[in-house]
Design a protein around this motif. Sequence first.
Motif, short mmCIF file in Angstrom:
data_model
loop_
_atom_site.label_atom_id
_atom_site.label_comp_id
_atom_site.label_asym_id
_atom_site.label_seq_id
_atom_site.Cartn_x
_atom_site.Cartn_y
_atom_site.Cartn_z
N MET A 1 8.61 26.37 23.97
CA MET A 1 9.67 26.74 23.03
C MET A 1 10.98 26.89 23.79
O MET A 1 11.00 27.23 24.97
N PRO A 2 12.14 26.62 23.10
CA PRO A 2 13.40 26.74 23.81
C PRO A 2 13.76 28.19 24.09
O PRO A 2 13.26 29.10 23.44
N HIS A 3 14.61 28.39 25.10
CA HIS A 3 15.14 29.71 25.34
C HIS A 3 15.88 30.19 24.10
O HIS A 3 16.44 29.40 23.34
N THR A 4 15.93 31.51 23.92
CA THR A 4 16.72 32.05 22.83
C THR A 4 18.18 31.90 23.19
O THR A 4 18.62 32.34 24.25
N THR A 5 18.92 31.25 22.33
CA THR A 5 20.33 31.00 22.61
C THR A 5 21.18 31.99 21.85
O THR A 5 21.18 32.01 20.62
N VAL A 6 21.89 32.84 22.58
CA VAL A 6 22.82 33.79 21.97
C VAL A 6 24.21 33.37 22.40
O VAL A 6 24.57 33.46 23.59
N LEU A 7 24.99 32.90 21.47
CA LEU A 7 26.33 32.41 21.76
C LEU A 7 27.36 33.36 21.15
O LEU A 7 27.31 33.66 19.96
N TRP A 190 19.92 25.76 23.36
CA TRP A 190 18.66 25.20 23.85
C TRP A 190 17.87 24.66 22.67
O TRP A 190 17.70 25.32 21.65
N ARG A 191 17.43 23.42 22.80
CA ARG A 191 16.58 22.81 21.77
C ARG A 191 15.47 22.00 22.44
O ARG A 191 15.19 22.22 23.61
N HIS A 192 14.84 21.08 21.71
CA HIS A 192 13.62 20.44 22.22
C HIS A 192 13.83 18.97 22.57
O HIS A 192 14.43 18.22 21.80
N SER A 203 12.41 22.28 26.95
CA SER A 203 13.70 22.75 26.47
C SER A 203 14.82 21.99 27.17
O SER A 203 14.71 21.64 28.34
N PHE A 204 15.90 21.74 26.44
CA PHE A 204 17.06 21.12 27.07
C PHE A 204 18.32 21.50 26.31
O PHE A 204 18.28 21.93 25.17
N ARG A 205 19.44 21.38 27.01
CA ARG A 205 20.76 21.53 26.40
C ARG A 205 21.53 20.25 26.68
O ARG A 205 21.71 19.87 27.82
#
Length: 224
Positions: A1-7, A190-192, A203-205
């Motif tokens: 699963m991707p990292h949790t992204t908090v922007l 972060w997505r897949h 996961s990748f950005r």
Amino acid sequence: MPHTTVLEPLKADQWFVDNPDVREFVAIAKEIISSTEHNRTETLNILEPHFAALLKKENWLPKPFTQPNPDSGLGQGIGQWLLYRSQERVLTIFSLVIPPDAITPVHDHLSWGLVGLYQGKQEETVYCRVDNGELEGRAQLETVGTYQVKTGDIYHLLPPDNDIHSVKAITLFAPSISIHVMGNDTGSIWRHHYHPEQKSVQSFRSRYSNVLMKQERENHAKFH
């Protein structure tokens, strides 16, 4: 699963392409997004004709945003150029420039979106995920179909059933260019990235070709 992204929210809307055509479309898009926030299918359907009108206009997309990028986060010289990003990161517009015969990774977007072809031709292969996601790093996909996309065509992205695909440029001498209108900050989260044959996922950005993220800026400053 991707990292949790908090922007964090931005200080203001960011305009990397600022002209009357883009300004008009963004104003319309914001109004539609706000009025249809509980039904994203409706968002896409109402927004599409306005997006189609933008795609048909000439000379609104500057040349720097139509170029490949040798340092691409997507690989193969694919440029992902941010055109506009709202302060709350709930609306982004970017161009995706794919060199001839190059193909994107199989990826998702984790948001509703509209994709319209501005230049060239593409072949889109759409997938659906059929496993339950319980095994870390494993994912099983099935191919939904492969579709030809030509200049002016628009298709919808809407998780979870219509969000995973790869795209190949099938033009011979010039890149294909698609415009993405997305409900998240797609290049920053972060997505897949899927590997269907290996039944794996990571996961990748993807990043934007013209924008350094905060951590990248900090790292760049340390070594330069």
